[in-house]
Design a protein around this motif. Sequence first.
Motif, PDB file in Angstrom:
ATOM      1  N   TRP A   1       0.818  -1.211   0.000  1.00  0.00           N
ATOM      2  CA  TRP A   1       0.000   0.000   0.000  1.00  0.00           C
ATOM      3  C   TRP A   1       0.850   1.260   0.000  1.00  0.00           C
ATOM      4  O   TRP A   1       0.453   2.292  -0.560  1.00  0.00           O
ATOM      5  CB  TRP A   1      -0.957  -0.009   1.195  1.00  0.00           C
ATOM      6  N   ARG A   2       2.020   1.193   0.605  1.00  0.00           N
ATOM      7  CA  ARG A   2       2.899   2.361   0.563  1.00  0.00           C
ATOM      8  C   ARG A   2       3.294   2.667  -0.877  1.00  0.00           C
ATOM      9  O   ARG A   2       3.250   3.817  -1.315  1.00  0.00           O
ATOM     10  CB  ARG A   2       4.144   2.105   1.412  1.00  0.00           C
ATOM     11  N   LEU A   3       3.673   1.639  -1.638  1.00  0.00           N
ATOM     12  CA  LEU A   3       4.050   1.837  -3.037  1.00  0.00           C
ATOM     13  C   LEU A   3       2.839   2.248  -3.861  1.00  0.00           C
ATOM     14  O   LEU A   3       2.922   3.155  -4.704  1.00  0.00           O
ATOM     15  CB  LEU A   3       4.659   0.540  -3.592  1.00  0.00           C
ATOM     16  N   TYR A   4       1.709   1.600  -3.624  1.00  0.00           N
ATOM     17  CA  TYR A   4       0.493   1.910  -4.377  1.00  0.00           C
ATOM     18  C   TYR A   4       0.119   3.390  -4.225  1.00  0.00           C
ATOM     19  O   TYR A   4      -0.128   4.088  -5.210  1.00  0.00           O
ATOM     20  CB  TYR A   4      -0.646   1.008  -3.902  1.00  0.00           C
ATOM     21  N   HIS A   5       0.080   3.856  -2.993  1.00  0.00           N
ATOM     22  CA  HIS A   5      -0.318   5.249  -2.760  1.00  0.00           C
ATOM     23  C   HIS A   5       0.722   6.215  -3.314  1.00  0.00           C
ATOM     24  O   HIS A   5       0.362   7.295  -3.820  1.00  0.00           O
ATOM     25  CB  HIS A   5      -0.527   5.489  -1.262  1.00  0.00           C
ATOM     26  N   ARG A   6       1.993   5.874  -3.226  1.00  0.00           N
ATOM     27  CA  ARG A   6       3.028   6.752  -3.754  1.00  0.00           C
ATOM     28  C   ARG A   6       2.903   6.885  -5.271  1.00  0.00           C
ATOM     29  O   ARG A   6       3.055   7.983  -5.821  1.00  0.00           O
ATOM     30  CB  ARG A   6       4.408   6.200  -3.384  1.00  0.00           C
ATOM     31  N   LEU A   7       2.615   5.777  -5.962  1.00  0.00           N
ATOM     32  CA  LEU A   7       2.423   5.828  -7.405  1.00  0.00           C
ATOM     33  C   LEU A   7       1.183   6.635  -7.767  1.00  0.00           C
ATOM     34  O   LEU A   7       1.168   7.360  -8.759  1.00  0.00           O
ATOM     35  CB  LEU A   7       2.327   4.409  -7.974  1.00  0.00           C
ATOM     36  N   GLU A   8       0.150   6.504  -6.976  1.00  0.00           N
ATOM     37  CA  GLU A   8      -1.054   7.288  -7.217  1.00  0.00           C
ATOM     38  C   GLU A   8      -0.765   8.783  -7.087  1.00  0.00           C
ATOM     39  O   GLU A   8      -1.257   9.599  -7.868  1.00  0.00           O
ATOM     40  CB  GLU A   8      -2.144   6.890  -6.222  1.00  0.00           C
ATOM     41  N   GLU A   9       0.048   9.144  -6.105  1.00  0.00           N
ATOM     42  CA  GLU A   9       0.344  10.553  -5.864  1.00  0.00           C
ATOM     43  C   GLU A   9       1.194  11.160  -6.972  1.00  0.00           C
ATOM     44  O   GLU A   9       1.106  12.365  -7.240  1.00  0.00           O
ATOM     45  CB  GLU A   9       1.080  10.703  -4.528  1.00  0.00           C
ATOM     46  N   THR A  10       2.047  10.362  -7.603  1.00  0.00           N
ATOM     47  CA  THR A  10       3.015  10.911  -8.562  1.00  0.00           C
ATOM     48  C   THR A  10       2.622  10.690 -10.011  1.00  0.00           C
ATOM     49  O   THR A  10       3.368  11.082 -10.905  1.00  0.00           O
ATOM     50  CB  THR A  10       4.395  10.267  -8.328  1.00  0.00           C
ATOM     51  N   LYS A  11       1.488  10.064 -10.283  1.00  0.00           N
ATOM     52  CA  LYS A  11       1.120   9.821 -11.674  1.00  0.00           C
ATOM     53  C   LYS A  11       0.771  11.134 -12.359  1.00  0.00           C
ATOM     54  O   LYS A  11       0.359  12.104 -11.726  1.00  0.00           O
ATOM     55  CB  LYS A  11      -0.042   8.836 -11.753  1.00  0.00           C
ATOM     56  N   ASP A  12       0.955  11.150 -13.671  1.00  0.00           N
ATOM     57  CA  ASP A  12       0.608  12.344 -14.441  1.00  0.00           C
ATOM     58  C   ASP A  12      -0.366  11.955 -15.550  1.00  0.00           C
ATOM     59  O   ASP A  12      -0.869  10.835 -15.585  1.00  0.00           O
ATOM     60  CB  ASP A  12       1.868  13.003 -15.015  1.00  0.00           C
TER      61      ASP A  12
ATOM     62  N   LEU B   1       5.322  -5.673  -8.803  1.00  0.00           N
ATOM     63  CA  LEU B   1       6.018  -6.498  -7.814  1.00  0.00           C
ATOM     64  C   LEU B   1       7.524  -6.284  -7.875  1.00  0.00           C
ATOM     65  O   LEU B   1       8.215  -6.374  -6.849  1.00  0.00           O
ATOM     66  CB  LEU B   1       5.680  -7.971  -8.033  1.00  0.00           C
ATOM     67  N   THR B   2       8.060  -6.010  -9.067  1.00  0.00           N
ATOM     68  CA  THR B   2       9.488  -5.723  -9.188  1.00  0.00           C
ATOM     69  C   THR B   2       9.834  -4.441  -8.438  1.00  0.00           C
ATOM     70  O   THR B   2      10.797  -4.387  -7.665  1.00  0.00           O
ATOM     71  CB  THR B   2       9.883  -5.588 -10.668  1.00  0.00           C
ATOM     72  N   LEU B   3       9.036  -3.383  -8.661  1.00  0.00           N
ATOM     73  CA  LEU B   3       9.242  -2.136  -7.925  1.00  0.00           C
ATOM     74  C   LEU B   3       9.111  -2.366  -6.422  1.00  0.00           C
ATOM     75  O   LEU B   3       9.890  -1.846  -5.623  1.00  0.00           O
ATOM     76  CB  LEU B   3       8.225  -1.091  -8.372  1.00  0.00           C
ATOM     77  N   MET B   4       8.131  -3.145  -6.051  1.00  0.00           N
ATOM     78  CA  MET B   4       7.902  -3.410  -4.636  1.00  0.00           C
ATOM     79  C   MET B   4       9.088  -4.154  -4.021  1.00  0.00           C
ATOM     80  O   MET B   4       9.494  -3.874  -2.887  1.00  0.00           O
ATOM     81  CB  MET B   4       6.608  -4.211  -4.467  1.00  0.00           C
ATOM     82  N   ALA B   5       9.652  -5.109  -4.766  1.00  0.00           N
ATOM     83  CA  ALA B   5      10.804  -5.853  -4.259  1.00  0.00           C
ATOM     84  C   ALA B   5      11.976  -4.920  -3.984  1.00  0.00           C
ATOM     85  O   ALA B   5      12.612  -4.981  -2.918  1.00  0.00           O
ATOM     86  CB  ALA B   5      11.206  -6.936  -5.256  1.00  0.00           C
ATOM     87  N   PHE B   6      12.284  -4.022  -4.935  1.00  0.00           N
ATOM     88  CA  PHE B   6      13.372  -3.075  -4.721  1.00  0.00           C
ATOM     89  C   PHE B   6      13.088  -2.190  -3.516  1.00  0.00           C
ATOM     90  O   PHE B   6      13.989  -1.891  -2.713  1.00  0.00           O
ATOM     91  CB  PHE B   6      13.582  -2.208  -5.972  1.00  0.00           C
ATOM     92  N   HIS B   7      11.850  -1.763  -3.391  1.00  0.00           N
ATOM     93  CA  HIS B   7      11.466  -0.913  -2.249  1.00  0.00           C
ATOM     94  C   HIS B   7      11.667  -1.664  -0.925  1.00  0.00           C
ATOM     95  O   HIS B   7      12.220  -1.118   0.043  1.00  0.00           O
ATOM     96  CB  HIS B   7      10.012  -0.480  -2.401  1.00  0.00           C
ATOM     97  N   VAL B   8      11.226  -2.925  -0.893  1.00  0.00           N
ATOM     98  CA  VAL B   8      11.386  -3.732   0.321  1.00  0.00           C
ATOM     99  C   VAL B   8      12.863  -3.886   0.678  1.00  0.00           C
ATOM    100  O   VAL B   8      13.271  -3.722   1.835  1.00  0.00           O
ATOM    101  CB  VAL B   8      10.726  -5.111   0.140  1.00  0.00           C
TER     102      VAL B   8
END
Length: 526
Positions: A96-107, A120-127
């Motif tokens: 959810w942290r990644l999901y909300h961050r992507l929502e905030e920065t989309k254009d 999931l790849t982005l999430m893995a790097f974030h984790v």
Amino acid sequence: MSRARSHLRAALFLAAASARGITTQVAARRGLSAWPVPQEPSMEYQGSTCAFTECILRSYGLKTGFFSSPHLVQVRERIRINGQPISPELFTKYFWRLYHRLEETKDGSCVSMPPYFRFLTLMAFHVFLQEKVDLAVVEVGIGGAYDCTNIIRKPVVCGVSSLGIDHTSLLGDTVEKIAWQKGGIFKQGVPAFTVLQPEGPLAVLRDRAQQISCPLYLCPMLEALEEGGPPLTLGLEGEHQRSNAALALQLAHCWLQRQDRHGAGEPKASRPGLLWQLPLAPVFQPTSHMRLGLRNTEWPGRTQVLRRGPLTWYLDGAHTASSAQACVRWFRQALQGRERPSGGPEVRVLLFNATGDRDPAALLKLLQPCQFDYAVFCPNLTEVSSTGNADQQNFTVTLDQVLLRCLEHQQHWNHLDEEQASPDLWSAPSPEPGGSASLLLAPHPPHTCSASSLVFSCISHALQWISQGRDPIFQPPSPPKGLLTHPVAHSGASILREAAAIHVLVTGSLHLVGGVLKLLEPALSQ
């Protein structure tokens, strides 16, 4: 970005081993869904190589991250810390942290979230960044050149394990074209390793490396590293795992050296010579940590054996010609080394399914030398109802499509059986025209002489028929109505109930293996 980049430089980047389809390069923020994405990636030798490498480095006391695909039972398996899937709490938190961050920065150029695998790849790097791992072993998802994991600009080391033919519609229809895709992970100045390949694809890998000044080395056979010491014990069965272990040792050795870690392994006498203009990787004495890591490596669903009373389940997600051949060698060797029971017959059962653009007829032909008494086909559905199986659902195909494919598998098997003209061990009466059961989708075609293949509508029903209640852990509440109405199912059930030993090979799809493990090992779903 500078902090993230510094951490990502510590990632250990491993190329996919079997041929897989192409995803697109990950862009810097949200331009991730502008390209079409193929079916879910599949895993072959590269998963085992990654597992060996991660376990070796973890044995040194390092905190490891490991990103792999696909998962067998739960999606959390794809993102591991110190060899274990992240907890449900951590998965939920970072999702959810990644999901909300992507929502905030989309254009305005982005209309949706990144597709499944890229998210999931982005999430893995974030984790891995948030959990401050010492290194990350990253298995490439599909191909290499255009895979979204290829965002890592300066990995410590890269590896390409044994190549095979798969996802030809996306990667190319020759092993040379596939090798070109694999070589896309090579980076300037970053050492890379590969195992012995046919001359054509090996030359392609060599040329790709030379074009960007990537030092590429050929791994010596595992026997060279064993000289002067005791044999290495591998936690994964199968002769082909020795090649994976040899590559994993070189990757771990290189990472330790480049991080100036002590205990990377004592060098042995160098071996001169080039093979197809590729220098040989160093030959060294594996350390006690390396030996421990190889011995303790576990990778479910790959040459895995579960012994349950009279039943022995052999699980291997082989789904290409090369991996199927390795699977057959492993299965037959395992049978040769078994203790033969007394007081009853032995029965061999194949449980098979294939998905995507694989050639099921070719795979089934390779499996025929195992001399199965029954061939059982079912979709990669744990139960007929999808309720509670969110981690194993596939929204790219319909139920009708997967069931029809299983019937095609049965027809291929029966055709091969006719060609072999091998008599069945048991002569079951031909099914009545139009006769069917709730679990058996169709009788044998009228022209076939074989009565030893069955189609079931889900994995659970297939396991209920195969096990006949004799597996001490897999105990469904009650057999489905009509389980034995088909003549082949009825006659085979009595044989299975009386058999002294039942050997079941589950192969053709990692998702099938995952569904079987979900039922045979309930703890994996916890």
